[in-house]
Design a protein around this motif. Structure first.
Motif, mmCIF file in Angstrom:
data_model
loop_
_atom_site.group_PDB
_atom_site.id
_atom_site.type_symbol
_atom_site.label_atom_id
_atom_site.label_comp_id
_atom_site.label_asym_id
_atom_site.label_seq_id
_atom_site.Cartn_x
_atom_site.Cartn_y
_atom_site.Cartn_z
ATOM 1 N N ASP A 98 35.070 54.473 12.244
ATOM 2 C CA ASP A 98 34.674 53.921 13.550
ATOM 3 C C ASP A 98 33.285 53.509 13.690
ATOM 4 O O ASP A 98 33.062 52.052 13.937
ATOM 5 C CB ASP A 98 34.804 55.030 14.522
ATOM 6 C CG ASP A 98 34.879 54.513 15.953
ATOM 7 O OD1 ASP A 98 35.240 53.070 16.250
ATOM 8 O OD2 ASP A 98 34.743 55.197 16.875
ATOM 9 N N VAL A 99 32.412 53.979 12.950
ATOM 10 C CA VAL A 99 30.850 53.635 12.835
ATOM 11 C C VAL A 99 30.849 52.369 11.674
ATOM 12 O O VAL A 99 30.141 51.542 12.207
ATOM 13 C CB VAL A 99 30.006 54.895 12.129
ATOM 14 C CG1 VAL A 99 28.822 54.122 11.799
ATOM 15 C CG2 VAL A 99 29.842 56.054 12.956
ATOM 16 N N LEU A 100 31.699 52.172 10.793
ATOM 17 C CA LEU A 100 31.696 51.129 9.895
ATOM 18 C C LEU A 100 32.107 49.984 10.636
ATOM 19 O O LEU A 100 31.580 48.736 10.619
ATOM 20 C CB LEU A 100 32.385 51.372 8.824
ATOM 21 C CG LEU A 100 32.917 50.479 7.839
ATOM 22 C CD1 LEU A 100 31.356 49.880 7.085
ATOM 23 C CD2 LEU A 100 33.841 50.561 6.635
ATOM 24 N N SER A 108 24.025 42.948 13.407
ATOM 25 C CA SER A 108 23.039 41.738 13.404
ATOM 26 C C SER A 108 22.596 41.636 14.760
ATOM 27 O O SER A 108 21.632 40.855 15.259
ATOM 28 C CB SER A 108 24.145 40.452 13.117
ATOM 29 O OG SER A 108 25.125 40.256 14.158
ATOM 30 N N VAL A 109 23.139 42.143 15.948
ATOM 31 C CA VAL A 109 22.764 42.256 17.270
ATOM 32 C C VAL A 109 21.601 43.218 17.679
ATOM 33 O O VAL A 109 20.479 42.701 18.046
ATOM 34 C CB VAL A 109 23.730 42.310 18.277
ATOM 35 C CG1 VAL A 109 23.236 42.381 19.692
ATOM 36 C CG2 VAL A 109 24.968 41.403 17.986
ATOM 37 N N ILE A 110 21.591 44.266 16.837
ATOM 38 C CA ILE A 110 20.764 45.341 17.379
ATOM 39 C C ILE A 110 19.966 45.820 16.448
ATOM 40 O O ILE A 110 19.104 46.880 16.398
ATOM 41 C CB ILE A 110 21.545 46.520 17.936
ATOM 42 C CG1 ILE A 110 22.374 47.454 16.878
ATOM 43 C CG2 ILE A 110 22.540 46.128 19.143
ATOM 44 C CD1 ILE A 110 23.232 48.557 17.320
ATOM 45 N N ASN A 111 20.028 45.305 15.237
ATOM 46 C CA ASN A 111 19.340 45.791 14.107
ATOM 47 C C ASN A 111 17.798 45.493 14.057
ATOM 48 O O ASN A 111 17.659 43.945 14.068
ATOM 49 C CB ASN A 111 19.742 45.233 12.731
ATOM 50 C CG ASN A 111 19.242 45.946 11.476
ATOM 51 O OD1 ASN A 111 18.243 46.739 11.670
ATOM 52 N ND2 ASN A 111 19.428 45.600 10.210
ATOM 53 N N GLU A 116 15.602 43.418 6.075
ATOM 54 C CA GLU A 116 16.821 44.385 5.595
ATOM 55 C C GLU A 116 18.346 43.703 5.588
ATOM 56 O O GLU A 116 18.634 43.232 6.399
ATOM 57 C CB GLU A 116 16.799 45.567 6.533
ATOM 58 C CG GLU A 116 17.362 46.926 5.596
ATOM 59 C CD GLU A 116 17.220 48.140 6.788
ATOM 60 O OE1 GLU A 116 17.763 49.163 6.028
ATOM 61 O OE2 GLU A 116 16.998 47.917 7.713
ATOM 62 N N ARG A 117 18.694 43.796 4.360
ATOM 63 C CA ARG A 117 20.099 43.236 4.251
ATOM 64 C C ARG A 117 21.240 44.100 5.090
ATOM 65 O O ARG A 117 20.980 45.533 5.105
ATOM 66 C CB ARG A 117 20.703 43.390 2.702
ATOM 67 C CG ARG A 117 19.769 42.635 1.745
ATOM 68 C CD ARG A 117 20.162 42.732 0.327
ATOM 69 N NE ARG A 117 19.544 41.981 -0.486
ATOM 70 C CZ ARG A 117 19.491 41.963 -1.690
ATOM 71 N NH1 ARG A 117 20.487 42.627 -2.328
ATOM 72 N NH2 ARG A 117 18.574 40.968 -2.521
ATOM 73 N N PRO A 118 22.144 43.436 5.740
ATOM 74 C CA PRO A 118 23.067 44.055 6.555
ATOM 75 C C PRO A 118 23.745 45.246 5.751
ATOM 76 O O PRO A 118 23.922 46.265 6.642
ATOM 77 C CB PRO A 118 23.952 42.902 6.653
ATOM 78 C CG PRO A 118 23.298 41.928 6.351
ATOM 79 C CD PRO A 118 22.354 42.100 5.307
ATOM 80 N N TRP A 119 24.167 45.335 4.505
ATOM 81 C CA TRP A 119 24.659 46.418 4.027
ATOM 82 C C TRP A 119 23.734 47.773 3.914
ATOM 83 O O TRP A 119 24.400 48.935 3.867
ATOM 84 C CB TRP A 119 25.322 45.968 2.597
ATOM 85 C CG TRP A 119 24.131 45.971 1.519
ATOM 86 C CD1 TRP A 119 23.712 44.927 1.174
ATOM 87 C CD2 TRP A 119 23.604 46.832 0.637
ATOM 88 N NE1 TRP A 119 22.664 44.789 0.154
ATOM 89 C CE2 TRP A 119 22.646 46.181 -0.041
ATOM 90 C CE3 TRP A 119 23.747 48.376 0.648
ATOM 91 C CZ2 TRP A 119 21.834 46.965 -1.202
ATOM 92 C CZ3 TRP A 119 22.938 49.055 -0.135
ATOM 93 C CH2 TRP A 119 22.008 48.263 -1.073
ATOM 94 N N GLN A 120 22.494 47.495 3.957
ATOM 95 C CA GLN A 120 21.588 48.783 3.909
ATOM 96 C C GLN A 120 21.631 49.224 5.336
ATOM 97 O O GLN A 120 21.606 50.461 5.277
ATOM 98 C CB GLN A 120 20.154 48.156 3.470
ATOM 99 C CG GLN A 120 20.043 47.627 2.044
ATOM 100 C CD GLN A 120 18.643 47.267 1.628
ATOM 101 O OE1 GLN A 120 17.940 46.511 2.392
ATOM 102 N NE2 GLN A 120 18.434 47.568 0.525
ATOM 103 N N ALA A 121 21.374 48.503 6.330
ATOM 104 C CA ALA A 121 21.511 49.001 7.572
ATOM 105 C C ALA A 121 22.940 49.767 7.916
ATOM 106 O O ALA A 121 22.789 50.980 8.545
ATOM 107 C CB ALA A 121 21.300 47.968 8.637
ATOM 108 N N VAL A 122 23.967 49.105 7.373
ATOM 109 C CA VAL A 122 25.192 49.821 7.655
ATOM 110 C C VAL A 122 25.336 51.114 6.993
ATOM 111 O O VAL A 122 25.693 52.181 7.545
ATOM 112 C CB VAL A 122 26.402 48.998 7.179
ATOM 113 C CG1 VAL A 122 27.797 49.763 7.192
ATOM 114 C CG2 VAL A 122 26.488 47.535 7.894
#
Length: 356
Positions: A98-100, A108-111, A116-122
């Protein structure tokens, strides 16, 4: 066949609370909002919280919590049939998936981190969710173990109370029956039947909740035996509201209160007195009152200990939780014990305590 170290959780023995309940959903919303606030404070600069970021983060947390709770609610029956390890693993996978999904959609909206790369935030979201989920599940499991221990202690106290047939009551009853055999054999036979029902109830340990009508019938049988012994010294006043016959009540709950009223209120008084038993419903609660006159100080042959009251109070708390209340009071030489139970019929599948 059971294997060592594997504990299957079935039915109501699932250690995760029922997330389908309104109270559980409310607690999830409040907890999620606090979590979003903490995360927003951590991400804030030295002086200010970015309220736009907090709002988006709150939305993300709430949607993740509520959708995960909905999935666990729908799968609760299947999860309850698994072992602890499998159920825990399944819940963790549900939350992480669910989190993924929400992270890929909303990162991309709330980071707030630009480089930082998206996969790192995920990955950070997944790791944080894993840690929080494991901590929450650990809390649920420890709470479940504590509740199981409380229920075991409650069952032990119930067994002790059921075994508590006063020897003097047995001897007095047998002497009364013996004296009636020659002069009134039919009444002696009725007394034997009443005494056997009392012993049958004291030996029954498979029912946690019984109908109020069954408990009242047991009290009537007990009082019929005592009235043979006390005669006109014992007067009874019953006032039971109609429609409460199926009210759920723990066995041997009302009877010990009536017994205390006899031994500590009627027996020490030379002229006896009246035991008044009242049952009525008010809103979502059922009230049971037992009243007896309080003897004068010089008439008290013994002071009653509080074992029976404490035992009943513990059982009520274990079965019904905070809504159940047992209290005693004295006014104008009238001693009153009041028991409050939540309105619930026997056979109702809802948890009596309303907590899980």
């Amino acid at each position: 066949m059971k294997r060592a170290g594997i504990i299957a959780l079935r039915g109501n023995d699932f250690y995760i609370p029922d997330l389908c309940r309104v109270r559980a959903v409310f607690m999830l919303v409040v907890t999620g909002e606090l979590l979003a606030l903490v995360l927003a404070v951590v991400q804030a600069d030295e002086r200010w919280i970015e309220w736009n970021y907090f709002g988006l983060l709150s939305l993300f947390v709430q949607w993740t919590l509520l959708t995960s709770a909905a999935a666990i609610c729908l799968l609760r029956g299947w999860l309850a049939r698994q072992t602890i390890a499998m159920a825990t693993g399944a819940v963790v996978i549900i939350v992480l998936l669910d989190v993924l999904a929400f992270s890929l959609f909303a990162d991309s909206v709330i980071n707030p981190t630009q480089g930082e790369r998206p996969w790192q935030a995920v990955a950070k979201n997944l790791l944080l969710s894993l840690l929080i989920t494991l901590m929450v599940l650990r809390y649920f499991y420890l709470q479940f173990q504590w509740q199981q221990q409380q229920e075991a202690e409650m069952q032990a106290r119930l067994t002790a109370l059921q075994a508590r047939i006063h020897p003097h009551f047995l001897f007095n009853s047998m002497n009364t029956i013996a004296s009636l055999i020659s002069v009134n054999p039919e009444r002696a036979e009725d007394a034997v039947l009443d005494l056997s029902e009392l012993f049958r109830a004291s030996l029954r340990d498979d029912d946690r909740l019984i109908p109020l009508s069954t408990e009242v019938d047991l009290c009537r049988r007990y009082l019929a035996i005592e009235q043979l012994r006390l005669g006109q010294r014992l007067a009874l006043e019953w006032q039971i509201e109609e429609g409460l016959e199926q009210q759920a009540i723990p066995p041997l709950t009302l009877q010990p209160l009536v017994e205390n009223a006899i031994y500590h209120g009627i027996q020490p008084r030379p002229d006896g007195g009246t035991v008044r038993i009242e049952v009525y419903r008010k809103n979502s609660f059922v009230y049971l009152l037992v009243q007896n006159p309080r003897p004068a100080q010089d008439q008290r042959t013994h002071e009653g200990n509080r074992m029976a009251l404490a035992n009943i109070q513990s059982r009520l708390q274990a079965l019904f939780g905070e809504p159940a209340v047992l209290k005693h009071s004295q006014q104008n030489d009238i001693y009153t014990v009041t028991m409050r139970l939540p309105w619930q019929k026997t056979g109702d599948r809802r948890n009596p305590a309303g907590r899980r």
